[in-house]
Enzyme design. Structure first.
Site, PDB file in Angstrom:
ATOM      1  N   TRP A  46       0.863  -1.231  -0.060  1.00 14.50           N
ATOM      2  CA  TRP A  46      -0.035   0.151   0.054  1.00 14.50           C
ATOM      3  C   TRP A  46       1.063   1.271  -0.047  1.00 14.50           C
ATOM      4  O   TRP A  46       0.505   2.275  -0.405  1.00 14.50           O
ATOM      5  CB  TRP A  46      -0.975  -0.024   1.302  1.00 14.50           C
ATOM      6  CG  TRP A  46      -1.929   1.245   1.297  1.00 14.50           C
ATOM      7  CD1 TRP A  46      -3.085   1.521   0.982  1.00 14.50           C
ATOM      8  CD2 TRP A  46      -1.505   2.539   2.035  1.00 14.50           C
ATOM      9  NE1 TRP A  46      -3.443   2.840   1.255  1.00 14.50           N
ATOM     10  CE2 TRP A  46      -2.518   3.293   1.988  1.00 14.50           C
ATOM     11  CE3 TRP A  46      -0.268   2.745   3.043  1.00 14.50           C
ATOM     12  CZ2 TRP A  46      -2.404   4.549   2.605  1.00 14.50           C
ATOM     13  CZ3 TRP A  46      -0.234   4.032   3.524  1.00 14.50           C
ATOM     14  CH2 TRP A  46      -1.412   4.894   3.320  1.00 14.50           C
ATOM     15  N   HIS A  47       2.090   1.195   0.557  1.00 11.02           N
ATOM     16  CA  HIS A  47       3.062   2.388   0.673  1.00 11.02           C
ATOM     17  C   HIS A  47       3.519   2.494  -0.553  1.00 11.02           C
ATOM     18  O   HIS A  47       4.168   3.857  -0.668  1.00 11.02           O
ATOM     19  CB  HIS A  47       3.997   2.161   1.921  1.00 11.02           C
ATOM     20  CG  HIS A  47       3.593   2.273   3.180  1.00 11.02           C
ATOM     21  ND1 HIS A  47       2.895   1.332   3.863  1.00 11.02           N
ATOM     22  CD2 HIS A  47       3.413   3.398   4.028  1.00 11.02           C
ATOM     23  CE1 HIS A  47       2.387   1.811   5.175  1.00 11.02           C
ATOM     24  NE2 HIS A  47       2.801   2.823   5.224  1.00 11.02           N
ATOM     25  N   GLY A  48       3.630   1.592  -1.577  1.00 14.41           N
ATOM     26  CA  GLY A  48       4.438   1.927  -2.907  1.00 14.41           C
ATOM     27  C   GLY A  48       4.594   0.662  -3.568  1.00 14.41           C
ATOM     28  O   GLY A  48       4.662  -0.444  -2.897  1.00 14.41           O
TER      29      GLY A  48
END
Length: 475
Positions: A320-322
């Site tokens: 989700w962060h990247g």
């Protein structure tokens, strides 16, 4: 537009707040929506269209679910609506990643596959998509009503204080506040103080740690002192940058009468990784728990499945962060420790200084992968931390480490550990009570003076530095 800019501080915010308090309550959601779209479109007007389309899509499917609760039509509407929101993430955040990974498996790159375009990641897409998904699921679960007010819903999705970097809000928590919320001088003053503290965290602490962290992570084959110094600097830079944004968002919400959930609770005093995730990015932890971990079975299944659930949630939380394998590595690192602590019972052990220091070390090691641009760079950095690149500090590197950076690093460590006391102290605000014409001090002037000083120093710092976006804008 970012909070830590002269344009926002001295143009957008004063103008918006003036219009907000001059507008009758029944029209304020429309004003919030217009202000939020202006705020977001200031960056790129084309991606404002994606935000609007996502809002319309989610609102329509929310209404469809609400009108058909208890039927298969509601189930299908929830599934299709959620899939559409996930498709936005899939295309704009992960398509390039999947193409590049597939090309690497074939020994080529995207251009070698005949693909010559590269999508730009819209700022805040991960946050407003998660909020959209939670709304659809909550309506389906009957935890929230399918609102009939488009302006309330669109204002919730686009709410500019938290639009681009959280906290991740849920409509069921703000639904009543959109219908009725209080606006008092005390709440507004609390909001200003909270915003100012967040501004100071970002401008005075995080931005001054950035050069030290960047130096370490951009130096090939860093030596052990540089690697450890850079890892510590980034660990604190990320915290003060992100928690600073959350403070500013919560403060802005208070100025508008809203109360948002807390997003950080002094995570660097945690005695375990389990406790760390109860204190770090709380809105994401709660979201992953309620919409992923529990639906997967949570800890209601057998032990082996519970460990798998923990790993799955944390790996997906990392992604989700990247869209990078480094985030997968970071998520797996934390997921493995969560499973280990559950297996050994370490999460329930009494907190000691040794346990806190061990947890900090685990978190710091994880942040290296989080910061690295690729896995190879992360491995090289880890090698440097273990002394593979030497234990000395080259003179050309030493000359680039300023006394200011080192002083701010020490200050950041002290602030991170003493934050609970500072939060209590800043909570003591000054009040003037004049029932008979006399001024009576019912608090202390020191927190108010400290807040004024922080704002003044932050503005002076902004005037002399170049543009510095929040780190979580890239996620």
């Amino acid at each position: 537009m970012v909070f830590s800019s002269e344009t926002f501080l001295f143009l957008f915010l004063p103008l918006f707040l003036a219009l907000y308090y001059l507008t009758p309550f029944r029209y304020r959601s429309a004003l919030i929506l217009a202000g939020s779209w202006t705020f977001y479109g200031w960056w790129r007007i084309d991606f404002l269209g994606l935000l609007i389309l996502t809002t319309l899509w989610t609102y329509a499917f929310g209404r469809l679910i609400g009108a058909n609760l208890g039927t298969r039509r509601a189930t299908w509407a929830c599934a299709i609506g959620t899939a559409g929101c996930l498709a936005v993430l899939g295309v704009f955040k992960y398509l390039n990643f999947f193409i590049d990974s597939f090309a690497a498996m074939l020994g080529t790159d995207a251009a070698g596959l005949g693909i010559h375009w590269h999508l730009i990641l819209p700022i805040g897409v991960s946050f407003y998509v998660f909020q959209s998904i939670s709304y659809l699921i909550d309506v389906y679960r009957r935890d929230a009503s399918a609102t009939g007010s488009f302006f309330d819903f669109a204002a919730f999705i686009s709410l500019f204080p938290q639009l681009v970097a959280g906290p991740i809000l849920r409509f069921k928590d703000l639904e009543d506040q959109f219908r009725d919320r209080t606006h008092t001088p005390d709440k507004f003053a609390d909001g200003m103080a909270r915003f100012t503290v967040g501004l100071g965290k970002k401008v005075l602490i995080a931005d001054n740690l950035a050069p030290l962290a960047d130096l370490a992570f951009t130096t090939p084959d860093p030596s052990a002192p540089l690697a450890w110094l850079g890892a510590a600097a980034y660990m604190l830079q990320l915290y003060f940058d992100f928690s600073g944004y959350s403070d500013m968002a919560i403060g802005l919400g208070l100025m508008m009468g809203f109360r948002f959930m807390e997003n950080f609770q002094t995570p660097y005093i945690s005695g375990s990784i389990t406790e760390f995730w109860r204190r770090w990015h709380i809105s994401l932890s709660v979201w992953l728990r309620d919409y992923l971990y529990i639906p997967l079975g949570g800890n209601r299944v057998n032990e082996r499945r519970t460990y798998i659930n923990l790993m799955t949630v944390m790996v997906l939380g990392g992604l989700w962060h990247g869209a990078n394998w480094t985030f997968v590595l970071w998520g797996a690192w934390h997921g493995g420790w969560l499973a280990f602590e559950r297996w050994t019972g370490a999460a329930r052990a009494p907190k000691t200084v040794v346990r806190v220091l061990r947890t900090l070390l685990i978190v710091l090691i994880g942040w290296v992968a989080f910061r690295a641009t690729n896995v190879a760079m992360a491995m090289d950095f880890y090698a440097g931390m273990m002394g593979a690149n030497g234990w000395g500090l080259p003179i050309d590197i030493a000359l680039q480490i300023t006394r200011e950076s080192l002083a701010v690093l020490v200050l950041a460590i002290l602030l991170a550990w003493s934050e609970p006391l500072l939060n209590d102290w800043f909570g003591q605000r000054y009040h003037a009570v004049t029932p008979d014409g006399r001024v009576e001090l019912t608090g202390t002037l020191l927190p108010a003076l400290a807040t004024t000083l922080i704002f003044s120093l932050s503005v002076m710092r902004l005037a002399e530095q170049s543009f510095s976006p929040f780190l979580y804008f890239q996620f």
